[in-house]
Scaffold this motif. Structure first.
Motif, PDB file in Angstrom:
ATOM      1  N   VAL A   1       1.313   3.965  -2.525  1.00 32.22           N
ATOM      2  CA  VAL A   1       0.659   5.688  -2.204  1.00 32.22           C
ATOM      3  C   VAL A   1       2.386   6.075  -2.783  1.00 32.22           C
ATOM      4  CG1 VAL A   1       0.715   6.940  -0.428  1.00 32.22           C
ATOM      5  CG2 VAL A   1      -0.941   5.457  -0.960  1.00 32.22           C
TER       6      VAL A   1
ATOM      7  N   ASP B   1      -4.056   8.393  -0.506  1.00 29.03           N
ATOM      8  CA  ASP B   1      -4.701   7.609  -0.361  1.00 29.03           C
ATOM      9  C   ASP B   1      -6.179   7.004  -0.826  1.00 29.03           C
ATOM     10  OD1 ASP B   1      -2.766   7.626   1.247  1.00 29.03           O
ATOM     11  OD2 ASP B   1      -3.784   6.770   3.230  1.00 29.03           O
TER      12      ASP B   1
ATOM     13  N   VAL C   1       2.823  11.851   1.590  1.00 32.94           N
ATOM     14  CA  VAL C   1       2.756   9.972   2.397  1.00 32.94           C
ATOM     15  C   VAL C   1       2.206  10.426   3.166  1.00 32.94           C
ATOM     16  CG1 VAL C   1       3.313   8.341   2.260  1.00 32.94           C
ATOM     17  CG2 VAL C   1       3.789   9.554  -0.086  1.00 32.94           C
ATOM     18  N   SER C   2       2.438  11.299   3.707  1.00 32.18           N
ATOM     19  CA  SER C   2       2.745  11.303   5.494  1.00 32.18           C
ATOM     20  C   SER C   2       1.120  12.269   6.272  1.00 32.18           C
ATOM     21  CB  SER C   2       4.241  12.469   6.435  1.00 32.18           C
ATOM     22  OG  SER C   2       3.511  13.735   6.296  1.00 32.18           O
ATOM     23  N   ARG C   3       0.710  13.011   4.969  1.00 28.03           N
ATOM     24  CA  ARG C   3      -0.475  13.764   5.297  1.00 28.03           C
ATOM     25  C   ARG C   3      -1.878  12.587   3.752  1.00 28.03           C
ATOM     26  NH1 ARG C   3      -0.698  18.984   2.459  1.00 28.03           N
ATOM     27  NH2 ARG C   3       1.169  18.890   1.105  1.00 28.03           N
ATOM     28  N   GLU C   4      -1.393  12.019   3.698  1.00 22.47           N
ATOM     29  CA  GLU C   4      -2.323  10.709   3.245  1.00 22.47           C
ATOM     30  C   GLU C   4      -2.947  11.409   1.806  1.00 22.47           C
ATOM     31  OE1 GLU C   4      -4.619   9.187   6.049  1.00 22.47           O
ATOM     32  OE2 GLU C   4      -2.839   8.397   7.405  1.00 22.47           O
TER      33      GLU C   4
ATOM     34  N   GLU D   1       1.020  -1.015  -0.321  1.00 17.88           N
ATOM     35  CA  GLU D   1       0.098  -0.123   0.262  1.00 17.88           C
ATOM     36  C   GLU D   1       1.337   0.864   0.192  1.00 17.88           C
ATOM     37  OE1 GLU D   1      -3.923   1.081   2.185  1.00 17.88           O
ATOM     38  OE2 GLU D   1      -2.476   0.780   3.216  1.00 17.88           O
ATOM     39  N   GLN D   2       1.970   1.178   0.776  1.00 15.67           N
ATOM     40  CA  GLN D   2       2.702   2.324   1.254  1.00 15.67           C
ATOM     41  C   GLN D   2       3.262   2.584  -0.439  1.00 15.67           C
ATOM     42  OE1 GLN D   2       2.755   4.727   3.107  1.00 15.67           O
ATOM     43  NE2 GLN D   2       4.683   5.426   3.519  1.00 15.67           N
TER      44      GLN D   2
END
Length: 182
Positions: free
Chosen positions: A81, A135, A129-132, A77-78
């Motif tokens: 993204v 996703d 990525v950290s703020r999604e 999944e990562q």
């Protein structure tokens, strides 16, 4: 005869301008792949699909959609993204290829190295990525796969119909040739 509980497997999410497409837009054969960057079978299919695109360049286009199987592949999944962050910069396919070529290196550290190797801004990608931010895109692909009857990866649809055969090159070429208008 189908009972009300049986669902005919077919591509239910049409190809749109938001999809990741390789090959001519007007190709008579469209292959839609639901894949997982950490799946070794998807990597094998990737190599063969690349050869199909080379050998049937005017006949086929390939669409890639995310279907990370997170209970088996913890980094899938990562990776999907991060691929979407690369897509935002017009670099989906180079990162797509890198991910399949480096399946044993999909942890966060190696993903950052791959992003850097492709000349993408690591800090910006990490922030997205950290703020999604991507996703929902990955989730949308996954849900489209579920709606289309995908149960395992790789899953391939040839002009909207599920490909039931193997993913070796001769079988894929035969499927494309069979689907191409004469």
């Amino acid at each position: 005869m189908a009972t009300p509980l049986q669902v005919e497997a077919r591509l239910r999410a049409p190809v749109t301008a938001q999809d990741h497409v390789r090959g001519p837009q007007d190709a008579p054969v469209t292959l839609v792949e639901y894949g997982d960057f950490q799946c070794r079978f998807c990597a094998e299919a990737h190599r063969n699909l690349t050869d199909v695109l080379d050998q049937r360049a005017e006949t086929v286009r390939l669409v890639f959609r995310h279907f990370p199987v997170v209970n088996v592949h913890p980094y899938a999944e990562q990776a999907a993204v991060v691929a979407e962050a690369a897509a935002r910069r017009g670099r989906f396919w180079p990162l797509h290829d890198w991910l399949f070529e480096h399946q044993d290196q999909l942890d966060a550290v190696h993903l950052s190295l791959g992003v850097e190797q492709l000349g993408l801004p690591v800090g910006e990608v990490d922030d997205e990525v950290s703020r999604e931010l991507h996703d929902d895109r990955v989730r949308r692909d996954f849900v489209g796969g579920i709606r289309s009857g995908v149960r395992a990866v790789p899953a391939l649809f040839v002009n909207g119909t599920p490909h039931e055969g193997d993913y070796d090159l001769p079988t894929l070429l035969s499927a494309v040739d069979h689907a191409a208008p004469t």
